[in-house]
Each structure stands twice: as structure tokens, then as C-alpha cells.
Scaffold this active site. Structure first.
Site, PDB file in Angstrom:
ATOM      1  N   HIS A  42       0.829  -1.201   0.000  1.00 54.24           N
ATOM      2  CA  HIS A  42       0.000   0.000   0.000  1.00 54.24           C
ATOM      3  C   HIS A  42       0.867   1.256   0.000  1.00 54.24           C
ATOM      4  O   HIS A  42       1.842   1.352   0.751  1.00 54.24           O
ATOM      5  CB  HIS A  42      -0.893  -0.006   1.249  1.00 54.24           C
ATOM      6  CG  HIS A  42      -1.657   1.265   1.460  1.00 54.24           C
ATOM      7  ND1 HIS A  42      -1.505   2.066   2.581  1.00 54.24           N
ATOM      8  CD2 HIS A  42      -2.572   1.883   0.687  1.00 54.24           C
ATOM      9  CE1 HIS A  42      -2.302   3.111   2.484  1.00 54.24           C
ATOM     10  NE2 HIS A  42      -2.966   3.033   1.354  1.00 54.24           N
ATOM     11  N   SER A  43       0.529   2.220  -0.858  1.00 53.76           N
ATOM     12  CA  SER A  43       1.092   3.566  -0.823  1.00 53.76           C
ATOM     13  C   SER A  43       2.619   3.548  -0.876  1.00 53.76           C
ATOM     14  O   SER A  43       3.191   3.073  -1.856  1.00 53.76           O
ATOM     15  CB  SER A  43       0.564   4.290   0.427  1.00 53.76           C
ATOM     16  OG  SER A  43       0.772   5.674   0.360  1.00 53.76           O
ATOM     17  N   MET A  44       3.314   4.043   0.169  1.00 55.79           N
ATOM     18  CA  MET A  44       4.775   4.003   0.148  1.00 55.79           C
ATOM     19  C   MET A  44       5.282   2.575   0.004  1.00 55.79           C
ATOM     20  O   MET A  44       6.286   2.326  -0.666  1.00 55.79           O
ATOM     21  CB  MET A  44       5.351   4.632   1.425  1.00 55.79           C
ATOM     22  CG  MET A  44       6.882   4.689   1.447  1.00 55.79           C
ATOM     23  SD  MET A  44       7.569   5.184   3.048  1.00 55.79           S
ATOM     24  CE  MET A  44       7.474   3.616   3.932  1.00 55.79           C
TER      25      MET A  44
END
Length: 292
Positions: free
Chosen positions: A108-110
Site C-alpha cells: 500500500h502507498s509508500m
């Protein structure tokens, strides 16, 4: 109740990389293992609602790590940085600890940015990429390199702020909701905050995350470098975006998606943390299960 259902419903704490990294595990220890990677300032509890659903549907094991400086993992040594590429070592150390030669990365995300770096640089180590509202990496145009370096250097010379303290977990949750970079509600934020707080001697709670995570990066990849990395990903990529997420139809997001050789995209109702939102997580799990 069979073993996979029973074990999959509750997270088991793990210590990896000679105690440097903490993790949560769901599923049978002998099942095929996926490694889950959370976003910036989050932790392994990011997957606390999604992992049990996937474990039950696919009979897999999911090991979600706390990146360095996050959750229960050790902070980076004094004088060192939290560059995006440093987190790739956390992924490789995790795979080594678990004796996994080739893994599916759920990110997720980073964490999705880190997963892309690992997949581009070491394609032989990644079987599949399942990315949740994240693709590529934050980047800085080449002509802004000096100003980015200046921001980072100035910030790194300042004294560290003390970790925030709150009267109780509920107050810490409220602060995360109010100050989040991306919108999320208290129900969504609670698992993240609970794992990221520790009790103090006077009965308050204090955040575990390293304050240095809030300092700007000294150096970032350029947009051209990120697109070149994405083009090197050989694993099939399943990208699940939230309708209110950070990618959407933005120009950069479109360029990033086009750069990936094998990409399947699904846009679902939800925000940036759709995999942790109670009203969205079942759709996320169903989409992954159908594609896995």
C-alpha cells in the site's frame, strides 16, 4: 474449524532480521507466503482487516512487516536517513528471515513504491505485485535537486522533536484523523494508531514512530527514473485504486500506469486506505481473490 481458518483470524507477532523488524502473520506457517508492505507512518496493522479475508479465501500466509522506524520495528541508527530505497533492504531481510526465494508482494502507498523498486531491480525475487492505491514513487524533477537537498539538509540539522504524547489512544486516533496527509476516519485509523502507541510511566500514550520520518528526503528519484524503473517490472501487477485515492486520472498516474508492462487496474469505492476501510475491504479482498 480447520487450521487455516483458525490461525488466519488472529494475527501472530513475529520478530525478523535478528530482531530489527517486527511483523504480524496470518495463516498457516506452511502456506505460500505473501509479504505485505504498509504506507508511510502506518504499520503492519494496515492489513489487519484485509489479511484474514485473503487467508481464508486463498489459503495463503500473509506476513506484514513494520518498516524501520515504524510500529514495533527498530529505528534507523543515529545519523542515518530514511530514503525510499533503504526500505528495500527491509523487504529482502524479511524474505531471507522467512527463507522465501520469490514472493508475492501486497503493498500500500509508500509500500507500493518500495515493492516497485524491489521488483524492478530484482525481478527474479518477485512473483506478483498487488498494489493498493500506490504506484511508482514520489519524485522530484532534476532541476529541483538542489532545492530538495537544501530542504533535507536544513531539516536534518534541526534538533529532533519529541514523539507526540496523548492522554489516551482515543485522543491519538483523533489526532491522526485530524492531521492525516490523506483523509481517513477513526474506525479506519484505530488499528494503525493502536499498534503505533506505547504507554508511558505517567499513564499517557506516546507514538512509536521515529520523528525523523517527518523530515524531507535529501534526494528523490526524478520522474524519468521512476518511469524507467516501472518499465523494468517483469511481474504481473494488479493495481487496486480507491475512487478517492491518490492516483486517479492525474497525468503522472496515467504515465506511471502506461509504463508498467503487465498491469491490470481496478478502481473501487473507497479512499486511500480502502483496504482498511470496513465498508471497502471486502470488495478489495474479492478483487484480489478473483485475480490471484
Amino acid at each position: 474449524m480447520n487450521e487455516s481458518t483458525h490461525v488466519g483470524t488472529a494475527a501472530q507477532p513475529l520478530s525478523l532480521a535478528n530482531g530489527r523488524l517486527a511483523a504480524l502473520s496470518w495463516g498457516r506457517s506452511t502456506a505460500p507466503t505473501w509479504v505485505a508492505l504498509h504506507g508511510w507512518l502506518d504499520n503492519a496493522a494496515s492489513f489487519s482487516r484485509l489479511a484474514p479475508l485473503l487467508v481464508k479465501a486463498l489459503d495463503i500466509r500473509i506476513v506484514a512487516i513494520d518498516f524501520r522506524g515504524h510500529g514495533h520495528s527498530a529505528h534507523a541508527p543515529a545519523g542515518s536517513d530514511y530514503a525510499l530505497w533503504d526500505y528495500t533492504q527491509d523487504v529482502l531481510d524479511t524474505m531471507e528471515s522467512l527463507e522465501i526465494e520469490k514472493a508475492t508482494l501486497l503493498a500500500h502507498s509508500m509500500g507500493a513504491a518500495v515493492a516497485c523498486l524491489v521488483s524492478a531491480a530484482l525481478p527474479e525475487r518477485v512473483d506478483k505485485l498487488i498494489l493498493l492505491d500506490g504506484l511508482g514513487a514520489l519524485n522530484t524533477p532534476a532541476e529541483e535537486t538542489a532545492s530538495q537537498l537544501r530542504k533535507g539538509l536544513v531539516a536534518y540539522r534541526r534538533p529532533l522533536s519529541r514523539p507526540p504524547r496523548y492522554p489516551d489512544v482515543e485522543s491519538a486516533v483523533a489526532a491522526r484523523v485530524a492531521g492525516g496527509v490523506t483523509p481517513l476516519d477513526s474506525i479506519t485509523a484505530t488499528p494503525l494508531v493502536e499498534r503505533n502507541t506505547q504507554a508511558t510511566a505517567d499513564g499517557h500514550v506516546q507514538m512509536r514512530t521515529d520523528s525523523r520520518l517527518l523530515k524531507p528526503s535529501l534526494v528523490r528519484f526524478t520522474p524519468q527514473q521512476v518511469l524507467a524503473l516501472l518499465a523494468e517490472i517483469q511481474a504481473p501487477v494488479l493495481l487496486i485504486e480507491g475512487e478517492r485515492g491518490i492516483l486517479g486520472e492525474r497525468d503522472w498516474a496515467e504515465k506511471a500506469r502506461q509504463a508498467v508492462p503487465q498491469l491490470t487496474r481496478h478502481v473501487l469505492a473507497g479512499g486511500h486506505h480502502l483496504h482498511l476501510e470496513p465498508q471497502a475491504v471486502h470488495r478489495v479482498a474479492s478483487t484480489i481473490s478473483q485475480q490471484a
